[in-house]
Design a protein around this motif. Structure first.
Motif, mmCIF file in Angstrom:
data_model
loop_
_atom_site.group_PDB
_atom_site.id
_atom_site.type_symbol
_atom_site.label_atom_id
_atom_site.label_comp_id
_atom_site.label_asym_id
_atom_site.label_seq_id
_atom_site.Cartn_x
_atom_site.Cartn_y
_atom_site.Cartn_z
ATOM 1 N N ASN A 1 0.193 1.477 -11.099
ATOM 2 C CA ASN A 1 1.058 0.718 -12.018
ATOM 3 C C ASN A 1 1.733 1.594 -13.069
ATOM 4 N N TYR B 1 -0.123 12.608 -0.323
ATOM 5 C CA TYR B 1 0.112 11.212 0.062
ATOM 6 C C TYR B 1 -1.014 10.713 0.974
ATOM 7 N N ILE C 1 0.840 -1.205 0.000
ATOM 8 C CA ILE C 1 0.000 0.000 0.000
ATOM 9 C C ILE C 1 0.876 1.256 0.000
ATOM 10 N N SER C 2 1.942 1.255 0.804
ATOM 11 C CA SER C 2 2.780 2.464 0.845
ATOM 12 C C SER C 2 3.442 2.717 -0.516
ATOM 13 N N SER C 3 3.776 1.653 -1.229
ATOM 14 C CA SER C 3 4.339 1.833 -2.580
ATOM 15 C C SER C 3 3.301 2.335 -3.576
ATOM 16 N N PHE C 4 2.101 1.757 -3.525
ATOM 17 C CA PHE C 4 1.040 2.224 -4.423
ATOM 18 C C PHE C 4 0.797 3.726 -4.200
ATOM 19 N N VAL C 5 0.719 4.107 -2.934
ATOM 20 C CA VAL C 5 0.405 5.496 -2.591
ATOM 21 C C VAL C 5 1.549 6.421 -3.011
ATOM 22 N N LEU C 6 2.764 5.967 -2.839
ATOM 23 C CA LEU C 6 3.913 6.776 -3.268
ATOM 24 C C LEU C 6 3.880 7.015 -4.773
ATOM 25 N N SER C 7 3.596 5.972 -5.517
ATOM 26 C CA SER C 7 3.518 6.105 -6.969
ATOM 27 C C SER C 7 2.425 7.089 -7.375
ATOM 28 N N LEU C 8 1.236 6.932 -6.788
ATOM 29 C CA LEU C 8 0.116 7.820 -7.125
ATOM 30 C C LEU C 8 0.450 9.273 -6.788
ATOM 31 N N THR C 9 1.088 9.490 -5.648
ATOM 32 C CA THR C 9 1.418 10.852 -5.208
ATOM 33 C C THR C 9 2.425 11.500 -6.146
ATOM 34 N N LEU D 1 7.241 -2.019 -5.521
ATOM 35 C CA LEU D 1 6.046 -2.862 -5.386
ATOM 36 C C LEU D 1 4.810 -2.267 -6.041
ATOM 37 N N ALA D 2 4.872 -0.981 -6.395
ATOM 38 C CA ALA D 2 3.723 -0.351 -7.054
ATOM 39 C C ALA D 2 3.498 -0.918 -8.458
ATOM 40 N N LYS D 3 4.426 -1.738 -8.933
ATOM 41 C CA LYS D 3 4.228 -2.409 -10.216
ATOM 42 C C LYS D 3 3.370 -3.665 -10.080
ATOM 43 N N SER D 4 3.030 -4.014 -8.850
ATOM 44 C CA SER D 4 2.346 -5.294 -8.609
ATOM 45 C C SER D 4 0.964 -5.362 -9.253
ATOM 46 N N VAL E 1 9.392 2.351 -4.359
ATOM 47 C CA VAL E 1 8.186 2.358 -5.192
ATOM 48 C C VAL E 1 8.048 1.065 -6.013
#
Lengths: 278, 278
Positions: free
Chosen positions: B271, B244, A185-193, A218-221, A216
């Motif tokens: 993603n 964030y 979740i922290s990676s997804f949120v970092l990517s979105l931000t 894991l945001a590729k998951s 970041v």
């Protein structure tokens, strides 16, 4: 020995690669004909068979599909297997699947497990032979599995070179919410931000150091895999996120108040991770 | 050519390692005698000298100390150098240091830069020769540096094998808040959260996959270095953290409402990072 792998993606495909050649026939089962074809091309399995046919001859059935699909399928799988066949699932949450089949007449044929292994990639092309090597697999509610079923699954994990530990399913889901799912979740949120502010991707590319890349990653998951995991572990994750947000608020307040000594204190406390991860 | 490196830790020490042997004498300056001794033992510098003496003979002065110390020291450094010496700082925020020396009579001797390179370790023992290789360094307000000073710094970054790009200091601090500093905060917070729940470190060790390790890695970073960075970039970080937290709230709500399709949507959006980081 016929090993049936339901789901020939990252997890199932990697298991296939590692289990082939041990006097076994690896049979792949999957709904997507293209992925099945790719699994054959990559040598992840010996053959592809339709679901019902495969279950008739399978001695060990490995379920390696998204957690919601696993939950929906498990009863039907147990209904259709040979009476002495063993079923093991490899999904990332354990409470719901254990509940669903708690009173199934063939509960003892089933072993609930979670190999802590993966990458941010998915599908047959993501499969690698050493995915599981030297990692930990968790088996839940082992007292509800027969000795024979447990022994067969332990043998499998030995071939995969995994260290097995035991937990109950609720404990598993609680701990894994913090140690694995919160990271995602922290990676997804970092990517979105970052993408909200950096409309120009070139900036990200130029400014991204190895630290950002690592955080970041894991945001590729895969959303197909991860949306169901987060949904299934709702209760524990909600608590984990509350704690996470409390700490985040401490940072935000200290930053806004330019309280360098409080920031120093928080970072020093976070450094405790050094003790665990070298 | 005498190169004076103020601060012989991860950044300064790595620069020393990479710049030695180019017809240069590398002079280390540091307040901590043990670290100075270690820098000599490790071959990061040719010699150690007291601060005032070193500035008298330095042709290129590299400032590689925490951002708050750099801000406090820069005026004094410019006051004490030879009239044709060049000063470059390597700290991670650029607005404040640029403001502090904007009207200094020797502003043109100074080049403000930020090499985007680092690891989660610190001190002389963390120095490595290829830390900067093939990475990006940002130079800010280049129009305020003399051509000669800029040329010398570009030569240095060429030896360090870095690609140089230019930004103004405000833009720099804004973008770096998102792409670098936010990563660190999310790692610190993840570490604190996991340790609050996992009193038993063995659980973390057993359950931690490579994903957690990668996401939490930056939480090992030095508080001496990072507390001042977060404090200095307060304004931009406050905005970054607000964004964030908004996304985090979207995840939390979707998880609590068990809204799998919304989670799927958010993860799919996250993603997008695949496009930038292969």
């Amino acid at each position: 020995m016929n090993i049936v792998i339901i789901g020939v993606g990252l997890i199932g495909g990697s298991a296939g690669l590692a289990l082939r050649g041990f006097l076994t026939t690896i049979i792949g089962v999957g709904r997507n004909p293209e992925k099945n074809k790719r699994a054959m091309e990559l040598g992840l399995v010996d053959k592809i068979m339709p679901y019902d046919e495969a279950l008739k001859i399978g001695d060990l059935i490995i379920i390696a599909i998204p957690v919601d699909s696993a939950e929906n399928l498990i009863t039907d799988v147990l209904n259709k297997i040979k009476s002495d066949a063993v079923v093991v699932d490899m999904s990332s949450t354990k409470q719901r699947i254990c509940e669903v089949i708690r009173n199934h007449p063939r509960r003892r044929n089933f072993v609930a497990s979670h190999p802590i292994a993966g990458t941010e990639y998915s599908g047959p092309d993501a499969a690698i032979p050493n995915l599981f090597t030297d990692k930990v697999s968790i088996i839940c509610e082992k007292e509800l599995s027969s000795k024979e079923a447990l022994a067969k699954v332990l043998e499998m994990y030995k071939i995969l070179k995994m260290n097995v530990i035991y937990m109950n399913s609720k404990e598993h889901d609680k701990h894994i919410a913090y140690v694995s799912q919160l990271s995602h979740i922290s990676s997804f949120v970092l990517s979105l931000t970052v993408f909200e502010i950096e409309k120009d991707e070139k900036n990200i590319f130029n400014l991204a150091g190895s630290g950002f890349a690592s955080t970041v990653r894991l945001a590729k998951s895969s959303p197909d895999m991860w949306a169901p995991i987060l949904e299934q572990n709702s209760e524990h994750l909600s608590k984990a996120l509350t704690t996470y947000m409390n700490y985040l608020n401490k940072f935000k307040t200290s930053i806004e108040e330019k309280d360098k000594s409080k920031l120093h204190e928080l970072i020093t406390e976070a450094n405790i991770i050094k003790k665990v991860l070298k």
